[in-house]
Design an enzyme around this catalytic site. Structure first.
Site, short mmCIF file in Angstrom:
data_model
loop_
_atom_site.label_atom_id
_atom_site.label_comp_id
_atom_site.label_asym_id
_atom_site.label_seq_id
_atom_site.Cartn_x
_atom_site.Cartn_y
_atom_site.Cartn_z
N ASP A 202 47.58 -7.50 101.45
CA ASP A 202 46.48 -8.34 100.96
C ASP A 202 46.65 -8.53 99.45
O ASP A 202 46.45 -7.60 98.67
CB ASP A 202 45.13 -7.68 101.28
CG ASP A 202 43.98 -8.63 101.00
OD1 ASP A 202 43.87 -9.11 99.85
OD2 ASP A 202 43.21 -8.92 101.92
N ARG B 258 38.71 -15.71 103.59
CA ARG B 258 38.93 -15.66 105.05
C ARG B 258 37.96 -14.65 105.66
O ARG B 258 37.77 -13.56 105.13
CB ARG B 258 40.35 -15.18 105.37
CG ARG B 258 41.42 -16.13 104.99
CD ARG B 258 42.73 -15.89 105.72
NE ARG B 258 43.13 -14.51 105.93
CZ ARG B 258 44.20 -14.16 106.62
NH1 ARG B 258 44.96 -15.09 107.17
NH2 ARG B 258 44.52 -12.90 106.76
C1 PRP Z 1 44.01 -14.90 100.95
C2 PRP Z 1 44.97 -15.73 100.15
C3 PRP Z 1 44.74 -17.13 100.66
C4 PRP Z 1 44.39 -16.88 102.11
C5 PRP Z 1 45.60 -17.23 102.95
O1 PRP Z 1 42.72 -14.98 100.41
O2 PRP Z 1 44.80 -15.63 98.78
O3 PRP Z 1 43.67 -17.79 99.99
O4 PRP Z 1 44.09 -15.48 102.24
O5 PRP Z 1 45.31 -17.12 104.29
P1 PRP Z 1 45.29 -18.38 105.25
O6 PRP Z 1 46.52 -19.16 104.98
O7 PRP Z 1 45.29 -17.75 106.64
O8 PRP Z 1 44.02 -19.15 104.99
P2 PRP Z 1 41.51 -14.09 100.97
O9 PRP Z 1 40.73 -14.87 101.98
O10 PRP Z 1 42.02 -12.76 101.41
O11 PRP Z 1 40.57 -13.95 99.72
P3 PRP Z 1 40.78 -13.17 98.32
O12 PRP Z 1 41.90 -13.87 97.60
O13 PRP Z 1 39.47 -13.36 97.66
O14 PRP Z 1 41.10 -11.74 98.60
N1 URA Z 2 46.12 -13.13 102.72
C1 URA Z 2 46.82 -12.11 102.11
O1 URA Z 2 46.45 -11.69 101.01
N2 URA Z 2 47.89 -11.63 102.74
C2 URA Z 2 48.30 -12.07 103.94
O2 URA Z 2 49.31 -11.57 104.47
C3 URA Z 2 47.58 -13.10 104.56
C4 URA Z 2 46.49 -13.61 103.93
#
Ligand code: PRP
Ligand code: URA
Length: 207
Positions: A198, A102
């Site tokens: 997160d 994201r």
């Molecule tokens: C997080 C999580 C999902 C996404 C959810 O990943 O693992 O993939 O956010 O958010 P959404 O429903 O609004 O799309 P992130 O983009 O933080 O990446 P990461 O797992 O690499 O930290």
């Molecule tokens: N991704 C995360 O890891 N946590 C949240 O709350 C939303 C998106």
């Protein structure tokens, strides 16, 4: 679209520890593994089986073996925290990957990597991602799976927001969601409330 909020005392205990801001990464990883075992057991409860003959040390009998091709697709990074649990339960599963991230300002996901088996028509496909927030990442991943023939994708998450559930229901009405919690909503930065923060950062200690 079926939404399964899995209710189990062990799962509730683990989820509460995951939510706790003082839980360190090494414990967070182990909790993510344990809650994933419980969620995957639930999400696979109706997998087809076939009868097979088996000889016990005592006598012949009839048992059941899994009868479908199973594919697990973790969404990088955070979904990796669920993969080992899945493979410990179904060691014969094939594994595909989506790398989605994201944007920190817009919360819109972009795909930076994908490696997924090509033909998913006959497979039972499990998408693993602990957080379903806006649903943008899930919708993108399910789109990619459907383009490869997957139908009825099972999305296994740990915490879901109503916004993400609605977005996924819109994008893929035939998908099913398994989650440990349906939370209140999202904050201005599109993080889940109360959520657990997160997930990827807490899993890998990158806060
Ligand atoms: C997080 C999580 C999902 C996404 C959810 O990943 O693992 O993939 O956010 O958010 P959404 O429903 O609004 O799309 P992130 O983009 O933080 O990446 P990461 O797992 O690499 O930290
Ligand atoms: N991704 C995360 O890891 N946590 C949240 O709350 C939303 C998106």
């Amino acid at each position: 679209m079926p939404l399964h909020v899995v209710d189990h005392p062990l799962l509730a205990d683990i989820l509460t520890r995951l939510r706790d801001r003082t839980t360190p990464s090494e414990e967070f990883r182990s909790l993510a593994y344990r809650i994933s075992v419980l969620l995957v057991a639930e999400a696979t409860a109706d997998l087809p089986t076939a009868e097979v003959a088996v000889d016990t040390p005592m006598e012949p009998t009839v048992g059941r073996r899994l009868a479908s091709r199973v594919v697990a697709v973790p969404v990088l990074r955070a979904g990796l925290g669920m993969l080992q649990a899945f493979l410990d339960l179904i060691p014969t599963a094939q594994v595909g990957y989506f790398g989605l991230e994201r944007n920190e300002l817009t919360a819109v996901a972009r795909c930076y990597y994908e490696k997924v088996p090509a033909d998913l028509h006959e497979a039972v496909v499990f998408l693993l991602d602990p957080m379903l927030a806006t649903g943008g990442s899930a919708a993108m991943a399910v789109d990619g799976l459907r383009a490869r023939g997957a139908r009825g994708v099972r999305f296994v998450s740990i915490v879901a927001a109503p916004e993400g559930v609605a977005r996924l229901a819109d994008a893929a009405p035939d998908a099913e969601i398994y989650t440990a919690a349906l939370d209140r909503g999202l904050d201005a930065r599109k993080y889940i409330l109360p959520g657990l923060g997160d997930f990827g950062d807490r899993l890998y200690g990158t806060i």
